[in-house]
Structure formats: structure tokens, C-alpha cells
Design a protein around this motif. Structure first.
Motif, mmCIF file in Angstrom:
data_model
loop_
_atom_site.group_PDB
_atom_site.id
_atom_site.type_symbol
_atom_site.label_atom_id
_atom_site.label_comp_id
_atom_site.label_asym_id
_atom_site.label_seq_id
_atom_site.Cartn_x
_atom_site.Cartn_y
_atom_site.Cartn_z
ATOM 1 N N HIS A 22 -4.442 2.738 -2.933
ATOM 2 C CA HIS A 22 -3.190 2.127 -3.400
ATOM 3 C C HIS A 22 -2.211 2.001 -2.250
ATOM 4 O O HIS A 22 -2.021 2.918 -1.453
ATOM 5 C CB HIS A 22 -2.567 2.984 -4.508
ATOM 6 C CG HIS A 22 -1.200 2.529 -4.921
ATOM 7 N ND1 HIS A 22 -0.987 1.408 -5.694
ATOM 8 C CD2 HIS A 22 0.037 3.038 -4.641
ATOM 9 C CE1 HIS A 22 0.310 1.253 -5.880
ATOM 10 N NE2 HIS A 22 0.945 2.210 -5.248
ATOM 11 N N GLN B 143 0.391 -3.536 -1.486
ATOM 12 C CA GLN B 143 -0.293 -4.818 -1.654
ATOM 13 C C GLN B 143 -1.551 -4.753 -2.516
ATOM 14 O O GLN B 143 -2.010 -5.789 -3.000
ATOM 15 C CB GLN B 143 -0.671 -5.391 -0.276
ATOM 16 C CG GLN B 143 0.523 -5.727 0.602
ATOM 17 C CD GLN B 143 0.111 -6.397 1.899
ATOM 18 O OE1 GLN B 143 -0.738 -7.289 1.918
ATOM 19 N NE2 GLN B 143 0.706 -5.957 3.004
ATOM 20 N N LEU B 144 -2.117 -3.570 -2.710
ATOM 21 C CA LEU B 144 -3.383 -3.472 -3.447
ATOM 22 C C LEU B 144 -3.471 -2.137 -4.167
ATOM 23 O O LEU B 144 -3.203 -1.083 -3.579
ATOM 24 C CB LEU B 144 -4.570 -3.600 -2.482
ATOM 25 C CG LEU B 144 -5.956 -3.398 -3.095
ATOM 26 C CD1 LEU B 144 -6.299 -4.523 -4.071
ATOM 27 C CD2 LEU B 144 -7.019 -3.278 -2.011
ATOM 28 N N ALA C 21 -6.611 -0.453 -5.978
ATOM 29 C CA ALA C 21 -8.045 -0.610 -6.204
ATOM 30 C C ALA C 21 -8.555 0.575 -7.016
ATOM 31 O O ALA C 21 -8.137 1.718 -6.797
ATOM 32 C CB ALA C 21 -8.796 -0.705 -4.876
ATOM 33 N N VAL D 213 -12.762 -6.345 -6.185
ATOM 34 C CA VAL D 213 -11.995 -6.453 -4.944
ATOM 35 C C VAL D 213 -12.913 -7.068 -3.888
ATOM 36 O O VAL D 213 -14.007 -6.555 -3.649
ATOM 37 C CB VAL D 213 -11.497 -5.070 -4.475
ATOM 38 C CG1 VAL D 213 -10.817 -5.191 -3.115
ATOM 39 C CG2 VAL D 213 -10.540 -4.468 -5.486
ATOM 40 N N GLU E 206 -10.361 -8.212 1.379
ATOM 41 C CA GLU E 206 -9.131 -7.584 0.907
ATOM 42 C C GLU E 206 -9.179 -6.073 1.114
ATOM 43 O O GLU E 206 -8.169 -5.444 1.458
ATOM 44 C CB GLU E 206 -8.908 -7.912 -0.571
ATOM 45 C CG GLU E 206 -7.531 -7.513 -1.073
ATOM 46 C CD GLU E 206 -7.229 -8.047 -2.458
ATOM 47 O OE1 GLU E 206 -6.138 -7.737 -2.977
ATOM 48 O OE2 GLU E 206 -8.071 -8.777 -3.028
ATOM 49 N N TYR F 83 -6.855 -3.691 3.515
ATOM 50 C CA TYR F 83 -6.197 -2.447 3.086
ATOM 51 C C TYR F 83 -6.475 -1.337 4.106
ATOM 52 O O TYR F 83 -5.560 -0.602 4.498
ATOM 53 C CB TYR F 83 -6.705 -2.024 1.711
ATOM 54 C CG TYR F 83 -6.321 -0.600 1.359
ATOM 55 C CD1 TYR F 83 -5.069 -0.315 0.829
ATOM 56 C CD2 TYR F 83 -7.188 0.463 1.618
ATOM 57 C CE1 TYR F 83 -4.696 0.987 0.552
ATOM 58 C CE2 TYR F 83 -6.817 1.772 1.342
ATOM 59 C CZ TYR F 83 -5.583 2.028 0.806
ATOM 60 O OH TYR F 83 -5.209 3.323 0.542
ATOM 61 N N LYS G 86 -9.814 -4.467 -9.169
ATOM 62 C CA LYS G 86 -8.359 -4.478 -9.305
ATOM 63 C C LYS G 86 -8.030 -5.185 -10.613
ATOM 64 O O LYS G 86 -8.862 -5.907 -11.181
ATOM 65 C CB LYS G 86 -7.711 -5.203 -8.122
ATOM 66 C CG LYS G 86 -8.151 -6.652 -7.981
ATOM 67 C CD LYS G 86 -7.505 -7.317 -6.770
ATOM 68 C CE LYS G 86 -7.989 -8.779 -6.651
ATOM 69 N NZ LYS G 86 -7.334 -9.461 -5.513
#
Length: 354
Positions: free
Chosen positions: A137, A140-141, A143, A176, A180, A184, A302
Motif C-alpha cells: 500500500h 498510488q496503489l 494491492a 495488478v 504497476e 510500486y 486491486k
């Protein structure tokens, strides 16, 4: 075979406990401070009423040995209240003798909370993460580790022994992509470097030995032994300063090398490779090794931004997740509870979607 026979005997022995339901329980307030019976929660309670009507006569629950049964409800707010509706959960669970109170069907609330149920099943309402654990986390993401995929139940997809019932049989998450996830990891590595710089800024400053010598001379008239010890420590630190700084900078360079490797890995991938689903492997950056190419590795997912949540009607039933549950210390109940969930009429549950 022996375990199955033993469990059958236990079911028979526990028949006297069948239909022994304690009074329903509920968390007194939602996690944002509203009473659980707040008028605005009426649609959520109506859905839970419908599930309770199926749960109470469920033969799997009623056959559990040495338990008292209880329905528990809770209403929660979403962690994204501007995008998703309120969440709720109803549990139909059996509690063992250590939680019992009195000679009827009462259950000691604190003991039940501390020990947990032996078995049961639950319906999570509008809870997209009921089957997932957060794995990564940042801003922006977020997961999540996708729950293990199981055999479909009455036509509904199953993850981690839970039937996921959504509009048009949709699930509320998407994989995901590799690109991406690597992005991360790159951000995470940059954060590690920034944390390293903040933590070690002082340690990389030149040590002022002259200042420590002056301090030692000031205290010498009062305590010569302490002055000598201070000088000894200070001179050792100065003598080792170059080596210590080199070790620190080496550890920082390792962080930089990892960042460079991440960037090289991403740059070397094709658009197709970057768009593949990210699966947890044993290679660099947790990518699958060639030997793992055909193995069913766990996926990161996600929340699906296109899932049709209606956040304006915050008690509308938009997703239902029906899960079997057992206490880890009672694994013999796992299969009977999966069978009990399979015996539910999921079409009736799905009819609650609105």
C-alpha cells in the motif's frame, strides 16, 4: 476414514444441542459512531434478516456438536465512503462450552470474543476485501493477495471458501499488472533511500574530536577517570570514522543498486510483459522464475475502479460474500461448514442485491 467416522459420532452425540440458539448479538454502534439500529441502516438489517431466516434452520449448523449457536451483526462504514456504500456483516456461529453462561443457551460475550467460535458461516455485505489480505500500500496503489480460487458454488465464483455474489456475477477486483507492481517497488525503494538519508544524516557528519577533548578537560578536575574514559571513546570513534562512514555509504549504495536494478528490469520488459498479471514468484522482485512459469502462483489484485458501486445510496446491497469459517484449533469443522454453506440457497441470497 477414521476421522470422518469420529466426526459423525460427534455429530450424533451433540444432537441434544441442536436448535440451541442464544439471543442475537450486535455491535452497539457502527465504526463511525451511529447506533447499530439507526433508521438509515434498515435496508442492511432487512438483508441480514433474510439471511438469518436461512441460517437458523441450516442442518449443518444445527448438527454441530457441543456448541451454542448465535447470530451476531455489525454495521461499518466503508474505508472509501465517497466511493463505496456502507458495509455490514452477519455471523451465524457455534461457540464451545468455554464460552457458555448459565444452563440455557446463553453465551458469555467476553469469552466468546476472546476464544472465538468453533465454526459457522457469515455474509459480508458490500465488503470487497472480505476474501483478501492487503499486501502492499502507498498513495498510488493498494494491492491485495487474492484468495485461493475454489470450485464454483451454485454458479458463483469462490475465493477462500467464500462465494462472491455480485451484479452480473462480477467480482470487485482486477489483477495488478507487472508494470504497476514494479513501479510500486520503485517508489518503495525511493522511500527506503529517503528514510536512510534521514536516519544517517547525523552519523555521516565529521566527528568533532577537538570539542570532545575540551569537554573532557572541563570535567577532569571533578572526575579524572570519567575524563579519560570520554577521551578514549572519542578518540576510538574518530579513528574508526572513515571505516564506519564507508560501511554506511556501502549500505546506501546497496539501496541505490536495488533501485537501478528495478529500473533496468522494467526497461527491459515489453509492453506485453508489463501488462501481464503480477504473480508472486521466487525470482528477483518476486517475479516468477522460468521454472515457475506453469505453476499456479498467488496473484496480487486491486479493487476494480469500474465496479458499479453506488455511493449515493449508501445502504443499497451491491455485493454479498458468503463464507464458511472455523476456528484454527477446530479443523475438523472446516469441511462440514463448507458443506453447510453449499446447502444455502444462494439464489435467494443473490436476490438481495439491489
Amino acid at each position: 476414514m477414521k476421522q470422518a467416522l469420529l466426526f459423525t459420532l460427534l455429530l450424533t452425540a451433540g444432537a441434544a444441542q441442536a436448535h440451541c440458539w442464544a439471543a442475537n448479538a450486535a455491535e452497539p454502534i457502527s465504526n463511525d459512531g451511529l447506533p447499530v439500529n439507526h433508521a438509515s441502516f434498515k435496508p442492511l438489517h432487512a438483508a441480514m434478516d433474510a439471511f438469518e431466516a436461512q441460517a437458523k434452520p441450516n442442518p449443518g449448523l444445527l448438527a454441530l456438536p457441543d456448541v451454542r449457536l448465535r447470530i451476531t451483526r455489525a454495521v461499518m462504514d466503508s474505508d472509501e465512503p465517497t466511493r463505496r456504500p456502507r458495509e455490514a456483516v452477519i455471523h451465524a456461529q457455534g461457540f464451545g462450552p468455554k464460552t457458555w453462561s448459565g444452563t440455557g443457551c446463553d453465551i458469555h460475550a467476553q469469552a466468546a470474543q476472546r476464544i472465538g467460535p468453533r465454526a459457522g458461516f457469515s455474509v459480508f455485505i458490500n465488503s470487497p476485501m472480505a476474501t483478501m489480505n492487503r499486501w502492499a500500500h502507498d498513495e498510488q496503489l493498494s494491492a491485495y493477495l487474492e484468495g485461493e480460487r475454489g470450485e464454483a458454488m451454485q454458479g458463483w465464483p469462490v475465493y477462500r471458501d467464500c462465494a462472491v455474489i455480485g451484479p452480473d456475477r462480477r467480482i470487485p477486483w482486477v489483477p495488478v499488472p507487472v508494470g504497476e507492481m514494479l513501479a510500486y517497488f520503485e517508489r518503495e525503494q525511493q522511500r527506503k533511500i529517503a528514510d536512510w538519508d534521514r536516519s544517517n544524516a547525523g552519523a555521516l557528519q565529521p566527528f568533532d574530536l577537538a570539542d570532545m577533548e575540551r569537554k573532557a578537560e572541563k570535567i577532569r578536575p571533578q572526575n579524572a577517570q570519567a575524563a579519560e574514559l570520554l577521551l578514549k571513546v572519542a578518540r576510538e570513534r574518530k579513528a574508526n570514522e572513515g571505516r564506519n562512514h564507508a560501511l554506511l555509504l556501502k549500505s546506501r549504495q546497496m539501496l541505490l543498486d536495488e533501485l537501478d536494478d528495478l529500473r533496468r528490469t522494467r526497461a527491459a520488459m515489453t509492453a506485453e510483459q508489463l501488462g501481464e498479471h503480477y504473480r508472486l514468484g521466487a525470482g528477483r522482485h518476486r517475479l516468477p522464475t522460468p521454472a515457475e512459469a506453469g505453476r499456479p502462483l498467488k496473484r496480487l489484485v486491486k479493487l476494480d475502479p469500474s465496479f458499479p458501486w453506488d455511493a449515493r445510496n449508501r445502504t443499497r446491497i451491491q455485493l454479498l460474500t458468503v463464507c464458511a469459517s472455523t476456528h484454527p484449533n477446530n479443523p475438523a469443522y472446516a469441511q462440514p461448514m463448507r458443506d453447510a454453506v453449499a446447502a444455502l440457497d444462494l439464489a435467494r441470497v443473490a436476490a438481495l442485491l439491489n
